[in-house]
Scaffold this motif. Structure first.
Motif, PDB file in Angstrom:
ATOM      1  N   LEU A 106      53.748  16.319  49.143  1.00 57.60           N
ATOM      2  CA  LEU A 106      52.877  17.037  47.758  1.00 57.60           C
ATOM      3  C   LEU A 106      51.543  17.082  48.112  1.00 57.60           C
ATOM      4  N   SER A 107      51.241  18.505  48.386  1.00 57.90           N
ATOM      5  CA  SER A 107      49.813  18.838  48.286  1.00 57.90           C
ATOM      6  C   SER A 107      49.228  18.843  46.941  1.00 57.90           C
ATOM      7  N   ALA A 108      47.725  19.024  46.869  1.00 55.24           N
ATOM      8  CA  ALA A 108      47.198  19.203  45.557  1.00 55.24           C
ATOM      9  C   ALA A 108      47.634  20.342  44.722  1.00 55.24           C
ATOM     10  N   GLU A 109      47.790  21.366  45.452  1.00 56.05           N
ATOM     11  CA  GLU A 109      48.389  22.503  44.601  1.00 56.05           C
ATOM     12  C   GLU A 109      49.696  22.161  44.235  1.00 56.05           C
ATOM     13  N   ASP A 110      50.688  21.655  45.104  1.00 60.52           N
ATOM     14  CA  ASP A 110      52.046  21.162  44.525  1.00 60.52           C
ATOM     15  C   ASP A 110      51.903  20.436  43.203  1.00 60.52           C
ATOM     16  N   LYS A 111      51.057  19.456  43.255  1.00 55.63           N
ATOM     17  CA  LYS A 111      50.812  18.524  42.227  1.00 55.63           C
ATOM     18  C   LYS A 111      50.305  19.369  40.858  1.00 55.63           C
ATOM     19  N   ASP A 112      49.350  20.228  41.052  1.00 54.65           N
ATOM     20  CA  ASP A 112      48.920  21.129  39.883  1.00 54.65           C
ATOM     21  C   ASP A 112      50.051  22.036  39.514  1.00 54.65           C
ATOM     22  N   TYR A 113      50.851  22.519  40.393  1.00 50.88           N
ATOM     23  CA  TYR A 113      52.141  23.179  40.168  1.00 50.88           C
ATOM     24  C   TYR A 113      53.170  22.322  39.269  1.00 50.88           C
ATOM     25  N   LEU A 114      53.424  21.345  39.510  1.00 50.69           N
ATOM     26  CA  LEU A 114      54.351  20.535  38.947  1.00 50.69           C
ATOM     27  C   LEU A 114      54.179  20.129  37.484  1.00 50.69           C
ATOM     28  N   LYS A 115      52.707  20.025  37.294  1.00 53.08           N
ATOM     29  CA  LYS A 115      52.164  19.716  35.787  1.00 53.08           C
ATOM     30  C   LYS A 115      52.545  20.808  34.797  1.00 53.08           C
ATOM     31  N   THR A 116      52.957  22.028  35.360  1.00 55.03           N
ATOM     32  CA  THR A 116      53.260  23.081  34.429  1.00 55.03           C
ATOM     33  C   THR A 116      54.529  22.972  33.856  1.00 55.03           C
ATOM     34  N   PHE A 117      55.458  22.048  34.273  1.00 56.56           N
ATOM     35  CA  PHE A 117      56.835  22.156  34.029  1.00 56.56           C
ATOM     36  C   PHE A 117      57.189  21.051  32.752  1.00 56.56           C
ATOM     37  N   ASP A 118      58.047  21.553  31.699  1.00 54.64           N
ATOM     38  CA  ASP A 118      58.442  20.532  30.603  1.00 54.64           C
ATOM     39  C   ASP A 118      59.658  19.706  31.320  1.00 54.64           C
ATOM     40  N   LEU A 119      60.297  19.958  32.190  1.00 57.31           N
ATOM     41  CA  LEU A 119      61.422  19.150  32.531  1.00 57.31           C
ATOM     42  C   LEU A 119      61.350  19.402  34.278  1.00 57.31           C
ATOM     43  N   ILE A 120      61.566  18.285  34.793  1.00 59.05           N
ATOM     44  CA  ILE A 120      62.000  18.568  36.271  1.00 59.05           C
ATOM     45  C   ILE A 120      63.261  17.711  36.721  1.00 59.05           C
ATOM     46  N   HIS A 121      64.230  18.415  37.340  1.00 64.98           N
ATOM     47  CA  HIS A 121      65.446  17.783  37.617  1.00 64.98           C
ATOM     48  C   HIS A 121      65.669  17.444  39.060  1.00 64.98           C
TER      49      HIS A 121
END
Length: 271
Positions: A106-121
């Motif tokens: 994960l890059s910093a941009e990836d981590k910011d992207y993942l913060k936008t989701f209510d659920l990750i499967h």
């Protein structure tokens, strides 16, 4: 609601038909979520071979955001299967291809992207277990599919980091299934579910058990039946349904899914 399938994508090659279909637990979740009307994305690793190019094309045709996926030189994930009387028979795989050999960092941009989701499967074959410590700290919830050939060690590595866990245990009787769920439930879990093929699915929320009998339809193809069940369960539960109602809707969606060839269609011939 905004959800993400994180990890595996594959092509399932049906050797007796010489057809291949896109699939993979994480990708199936993303596709099924979109079918259910949810804002859905996929993040994984595509290979540069014909198989990987085809899956990526289908993902884009369906309209899934995959802007944080990777394209890596090498073989895409691929499994070989045979269908007999509507049932899937697994013949072997390349163990995930580039998804396994080039795991996501994960890059910093990836981590910011993942913060936008209510659920990750994610799941046992997603090859992203190394990301669980980071994912656990995100605002969204985590769902994990342990499939049907998990080991106790694999369960222990992941179970405390996830909110929802799914297990396929078709030969387990009621008493043993309930005991398994009770013994493995942790303080971070919200709901754990065991599916048992044509037998009832059993869920546990730390206080009580829930049991729902599946919808039995003559299957065209049972590929991704479990993925479709868990997706519909999660989407409906997180939308406000109680556990039993969400399980029933999961069964309905899974029954319909078994009437489609491949995980979600899009079959093409291969040489």
């Amino acid at each position: 609601m905004k959800v993400l399938g994180l990890g595996d994508n594959v092509v399932d090659k049906y050797v007796n038909y010489k057809l291949m279909y896109p699939g993979g637990n994480a990708l199936n979740f993303a596709v099924f979520s979109k079918k259910l009307g949810v804002d859905s994305s996929f993040m994984g690793v595509f290979g540069t071979d014909k198989e990987g190019q085809y899956v990526k094309k289908v993902v884009e045709e369906i309209g899934l955001d995959n802007s944080h996926s990777r394209l890596v030189e090498g073989e895409n994930g691929c499994a070989r299967v045979e269908i007999k009387d509507g049932d899937r028979i697994f013949l072997g795989s390349n163990e995930g291809g580039v998804t396994q050999t080039n795991p996501i960092r994960l890059s910093a941009e990836d981590k910011d992207y993942l913060k936008t989701f209510d659920l990750i499967h994610m799941g046992l074959y997603s090859h992203v277990n190394h990301l669980l410590p980071v994912l656990k700290e995100l605002p969204g919830k985590i769902s994990y599919d342990f499939s049907d050939d998990f080991t106790e060690a694999e369960v222990q590595k992941a179970i405390a980091a996830v909110n929802f866990g799914f297990f396929s245990m078709s030969d387990e009787n009621d008493e043993d299934a309930k005991q398994f769920l009770h013994e493995h439930f942790t303080g971070n879990n919200e709901v754990l579910v065991i599916t048992r093929g044509a037998n009832s699915a059993i869920a546990y929320d730390g206080q009580r058990f829930y049991e729902v009998v599946p919808v039995l339809k003559e299957p065209v193809d049972t590929m991704a039946a479990g993925d479709s069940f868990l997706t519909a369960f999660l989407i409906n539960y997180l939308s406000g349904d109680d556990i039993s109602t969400a399980m029933k809707k999961g069964n309905d969606f899974a029954g319909d899914s078994c009437l489609i060839e491949g995980s979600f269609g899009y079959g093409v011939s291969y040489e």
